[in-house]
Design a protein around this motif. Structure first.
Motif, PDB file in Angstrom:
ATOM      1  N   THR A   1       0.926  -1.081   0.155  1.00 53.14           N
ATOM      2  CA  THR A   1       0.166   0.533  -0.336  1.00 53.14           C
ATOM      3  C   THR A   1       0.752   1.238  -0.175  1.00 53.14           C
ATOM      4  OG1 THR A   1      -1.290  -1.304   1.638  1.00 53.14           O
ATOM      5  CG2 THR A   1      -2.349   1.072   1.441  1.00 53.14           C
ATOM      6  N   MET A   2       2.240   1.294   1.127  1.00 57.04           N
ATOM      7  CA  MET A   2       2.935   2.457   1.024  1.00 57.04           C
ATOM      8  C   MET A   2       3.843   2.561  -0.160  1.00 57.04           C
ATOM      9  SD  MET A   2       3.684   1.622   4.411  1.00 57.04           S
ATOM     10  CE  MET A   2       4.813   2.821   5.406  1.00 57.04           C
ATOM     11  N   ILE A   3       3.717   1.304  -0.846  1.00 54.37           N
ATOM     12  CA  ILE A   3       4.806   1.130  -1.686  1.00 54.37           C
ATOM     13  C   ILE A   3       4.547   2.642  -2.958  1.00 54.37           C
ATOM     14  CG2 ILE A   3       6.524   0.087  -4.200  1.00 54.37           C
ATOM     15  CD1 ILE A   3       6.721  -1.523  -1.340  1.00 54.37           C
ATOM     16  N   PHE A   4       2.890   1.524  -3.254  1.00 51.94           N
ATOM     17  CA  PHE A   4       2.155   2.325  -4.363  1.00 51.94           C
ATOM     18  C   PHE A   4       2.317   3.728  -3.933  1.00 51.94           C
ATOM     19  CE2 PHE A   4      -0.040  -1.791  -5.205  1.00 51.94           C
ATOM     20  CZ  PHE A   4       0.314  -1.718  -6.460  1.00 51.94           C
ATOM     21  N   PHE A   5       1.704   4.713  -2.692  1.00 55.98           N
ATOM     22  CA  PHE A   5       1.838   6.358  -3.038  1.00 55.98           C
ATOM     23  C   PHE A   5       3.040   6.531  -3.103  1.00 55.98           C
ATOM     24  CE2 PHE A   5      -3.001   5.356  -1.721  1.00 55.98           C
ATOM     25  CZ  PHE A   5      -3.030   6.548  -1.609  1.00 55.98           C
ATOM     26  N   PHE A   6       3.841   6.068  -2.025  1.00 59.11           N
ATOM     27  CA  PHE A   6       5.521   6.666  -2.533  1.00 59.11           C
ATOM     28  C   PHE A   6       5.683   6.277  -3.582  1.00 59.11           C
ATOM     29  CE2 PHE A   6       6.567   4.693   1.994  1.00 59.11           C
ATOM     30  CZ  PHE A   6       5.468   5.636   2.223  1.00 59.11           C
ATOM     31  N   TYR A   7       5.616   5.319  -5.058  1.00 55.25           N
ATOM     32  CA  TYR A   7       6.505   4.806  -5.894  1.00 55.25           C
ATOM     33  C   TYR A   7       5.799   6.443  -6.984  1.00 55.25           C
ATOM     34  CZ  TYR A   7       7.443   2.595 -10.623  1.00 55.25           C
ATOM     35  OH  TYR A   7       7.691   2.857 -12.047  1.00 55.25           O
ATOM     36  N   ASP A   8       4.363   6.123  -6.717  1.00 52.97           N
ATOM     37  CA  ASP A   8       3.412   7.320  -7.744  1.00 52.97           C
ATOM     38  C   ASP A   8       3.686   8.383  -7.782  1.00 52.97           C
ATOM     39  OD1 ASP A   8       1.627   4.733  -8.713  1.00 52.97           O
ATOM     40  OD2 ASP A   8      -0.028   5.362  -8.226  1.00 52.97           O
ATOM     41  N   SER A   9       4.297   8.850  -6.470  1.00 58.07           N
ATOM     42  CA  SER A   9       4.174  10.657  -6.210  1.00 58.07           C
ATOM     43  C   SER A   9       5.438  10.641  -6.717  1.00 58.07           C
ATOM     44  CB  SER A   9       3.665  10.388  -5.130  1.00 58.07           C
ATOM     45  OG  SER A   9       4.495  10.023  -3.731  1.00 58.07           O
ATOM     46  N   LEU A  10       6.612   9.540  -6.173  1.00 60.98           N
ATOM     47  CA  LEU A  10       8.277  10.222  -6.941  1.00 60.98           C
ATOM     48  C   LEU A  10       7.887   9.660  -8.431  1.00 60.98           C
ATOM     49  CD1 LEU A  10       9.888   7.380  -4.755  1.00 60.98           C
ATOM     50  CD2 LEU A  10      10.101   9.253  -4.237  1.00 60.98           C
ATOM     51  N   LYS A  11       7.170   8.858  -8.756  1.00 60.67           N
ATOM     52  CA  LYS A  11       7.193   9.441 -10.637  1.00 60.67           C
ATOM     53  C   LYS A  11       6.739  10.419 -11.581  1.00 60.67           C
ATOM     54  CE  LYS A  11       8.475   5.180 -13.030  1.00 60.67           C
ATOM     55  NZ  LYS A  11       9.546   5.798 -13.815  1.00 60.67           N
ATOM     56  N   SER A  12       6.004  11.361 -10.124  1.00 62.06           N
ATOM     57  CA  SER A  12       4.933  11.939 -10.869  1.00 62.06           C
ATOM     58  C   SER A  12       5.825  13.268 -10.995  1.00 62.06           C
ATOM     59  CB  SER A  12       3.199  12.583 -10.417  1.00 62.06           C
ATOM     60  OG  SER A  12       3.851  12.377  -8.866  1.00 62.06           O
ATOM     61  N   VAL A  13       7.201  13.657 -10.516  1.00 59.15           N
ATOM     62  CA  VAL A  13       7.736  15.015  -9.862  1.00 59.15           C
ATOM     63  C   VAL A  13       8.293  15.157 -11.828  1.00 59.15           C
ATOM     64  CG1 VAL A  13      10.117  15.760  -9.260  1.00 59.15           C
ATOM     65  CG2 VAL A  13       8.954  14.128  -7.830  1.00 59.15           C
ATOM     66  N   ASN A  14       8.446  16.638 -11.411  1.00 60.89           N
ATOM     67  CA  ASN A  14       8.287  17.418 -12.969  1.00 60.89           C
ATOM     68  C   ASN A  14       9.914  17.132 -13.242  1.00 60.89           C
ATOM     69  OD1 ASN A  14       9.489  18.495 -15.115  1.00 60.89           O
ATOM     70  ND2 ASN A  14       7.124  20.141 -13.885  1.00 60.89           N
TER      71      ASN A  14
END
Lengths: 275, 300
Positions: free
Chosen positions: B171-184
């Protein structure tokens, strides 16, 4: 004369295997449908064996057996969620009248204190047992065991085994809140077998070499002693139906009272009861 | 009358009407679906409160202070609240650094052949039923803890926390991963252009920018750990008392509900379960609402 004897013998030989193979499960001939059982976990070995034989004989019958504990069995059958609810204690008058239960007692079973096989303790008296389960005696060395903390295992409140043990072995004494909770007889056996410092209690029918059953006040937990009434911590095993059992339920319960049913009950370590 | 022109179609008056009715109908279905599910959620809370009322009026709020001993008429759930917090919070503490490391690996620093499989693996892990984790825990973690814990039974807070940590990581990895990926992407290139090393980029650009997703993941992970039943039921030993150490057994609110469920419907024990339900409901609702708010950026 000789001829007559031989033909009689041949006739008899035809007859004997038939009698032997057919009698009990024969009653399920032509039946079909499903039957669900749940509740008491002490019952499970017997019911599983019976279900196996019935389903092998007649492939159109499906029998499912669940656990949950006596309380769950009574409640579920009372609400019509299952066909037969098992309990390792007699349902209370309140439960019987509320749900209109019909009781079928088919075996007598004892409840024994069990410890790890390597434990040096062999016998406990009621007083010591009460002190152990209430948490007043905390170390095995105090009662002749090795120097280790006692890990108490108990069953959840739905358990009939717990109720009988609490009433008849502990004389309604306290069970320490530090005790670990286990949800079936089978799981209790595994938990105690794996933990060197454990103490718990199971149905005598479940007793085997993986755990050691302790004598209580000098009386060993053997079927003979339960039968004679010398070993006091005993109870009936009940299968309950909502209203009079009928159809497949009836036949299943009748099967437990046949000779074959009774031999299954005895082979699983219980004392069969006649209807 | 002139016919209206809809892109792609020329509709007769009649056809347009049918389409309008159809649209209205569709809107109605969608709207009622949304209303129904949100009303249900509130109804569940109301029903729990309603069913717990007789208990509260009988026993007052002793439920929050006393101990659990139904035989002597004491229905306190304080040990269970402690048990819940003491298994969930350590699980979060264990899982957080692992999940953060894993997601940085999968999103950024990892070998390019391993990144994809790494995230696929987590996707698969998140769909494993918790009872399977608990089962594996009984055979792997419990004997281990028994050995370390000197004479303990192995069914302990520590065992449950370790397995819960594994459970909440995806659960945590998904959220972390998505937000790391969405950095400009341009900002990232900018950082590299300014001479930042890969690890500096992760530490000073990616993680600070992904802060919101990280907080949201933490809250949701904690919510999952608090709400899980099977793992604590099967691994924590369920003794209804305050634990003295991590090697001791404890009972969580969820496991408590599962255990008491078997009691008689009319007994006060059974009614006290609704109080547990309300507490759990409020805690998890608070956590997931906070997580959503943080994620959407309404709380900075």
């Amino acid at each position: 004369m000789k001829k007559i004897l031989i033909s009689l013998l041949i006739l008899f030989m035809f007859f004997v295997p038939n009698l032997y193979a057919e009698d009990a499960v024969e009653i399920f001939k032509g039946e079909s449908g499903s039957l669900s059982l749940a509740g008491g976990t002490a019952h499970i070995p017997v019911l599983k064996e019976a279900a196996k034989r019935i389903m092998k004989y007649n492939h159109d019958i499906r029998i499912t057996i669940g656990g949950g504990g006596s309380g769950v069995g009574i409640k579920k059958v009372g609400e019509g969620l299952i066909d037969i609810g098992n309990s390792g204690r007699k349902p209370s008058p309140g439960e019987i009248s509320k749900y209109g239960l019909e009781l079928y007692r088919w075996a007598i079973d004892g409840v024994t204190v069990v410890v790890h096989p390597s434990n040096k303790v062999n016998n406990l008296d009621t007083d010591t047992l009460k002190k152990i389960f209430s948490g007043k005696i905390k170390n095995w060395s105090k009662i002749g065991g090795s120097n280790a903390k006692i890990n108490i295992y108990t069953r959840d409140n739905s358990s009939g085994t717990r109720k009988v043990f609490w009433k008849k072995a502990l004389n309604k004494g306290e069970i320490s809140p530090k005790a670990l909770f286990i949800s079936s007889n089978g799981a209790m056996k595994t938990a105690v077998a794996k933990d060197k410092n454990s103490i718990g209690y199971i149905s005598i029918g479940h007793l085997d070499n993986s755990v050691k059953g302790l004598s209580l006040n000098g009386i060993s937990p053997e079927l003979e002693n339960v039968k004679s009434g010398e070993y006091k911590v005993a109870r009936g095993l009940y299968s309950n139906t909502k209203g009079e059992a009928k159809g497949l339920e009836r036949k299943f319960i009748d099967y437990l009272y046949t000779l074959e049913g009774q031999s299954i009950i005895a082979s699983k370590g219980f004392i069969p009861v006649k209807k | 009358m002139q016919k209206k022109i809809v892109p792609g179609y020329i509709l007769s008056e009649n056809r347009e009407q049918i389409l309008n009715i159809y649209n209205l109908f569709l809107k109605f279905i969608i709207f009622s679906g949304a209303i129904l599910s949100s009303v249900l959620i509130f109804l569940i809370l109301l029903i729990m409160i309603f069913l717990a009322l007789p208990f509260f009026s009988h026993e007052g709020i002793s439920i929050f202070s006393g101990s659990w001993n139904p035989v002597s008429g004491s229905y306190g759930i304080a040990p269970m609240i402690a048990g819940t917090v003491l298994t969930a919070v350590p699980a979060l503490i264990i899982a957080f650094p692992l999940s953060l490391g894993y997601s940085v690996f999968a999103a950024e620093t990892g070998n390019r052949y391993l990144k994809k499989p790494a995230i696929l693996l987590i996707r698969a892990a998140s769909s494993i039923p918790t009872v399977v984790y608990a089962f594996a825990g009984i055979f792997i973690i419990v004997p281990l803890i028994r050995k370390i814990g000197h004479g303990g039974s192995g069914y302990s807070i520590l065992s449950a926390s370790l397995v819960l940590a594994v459970l909440i990581s995806p659960t945590m990895i998904f959220f972390f991963y998505d937000s790391l990926k969405s950095v400009n992407k341009y900002t990232q290139q900018g950082a590299l252009a300014l001479g930042a090393s890969k690890s500096e980029k992760v530490l000073f650009l990616l993680i600070p920018s992904a802060k919101r997703g990280i907080f949201a993941g933490v809250f949701l992970g904690l919510g999952r750990a608090l709400g899980d039943t099977m793992i604590s039921l099967m691994l924590a030993g369920n003794s209804a008392s305050f634990p003295d150490s991590a090697f001791e057994s404890a009972r969580t609110l969820t496991a408590h509900i599962a255990l008491v469920m078997a009691a008689d419907y009319d007994s006060p024990e059974f009614r006290s379960v609704f109080a547990c339900g309300i507490i759990l409901y409020l805690i998890t609702a608070f956590l997931s609402i906070t997580a959503r708010y943080i994620y959407k950026g309404r709380i900075q």
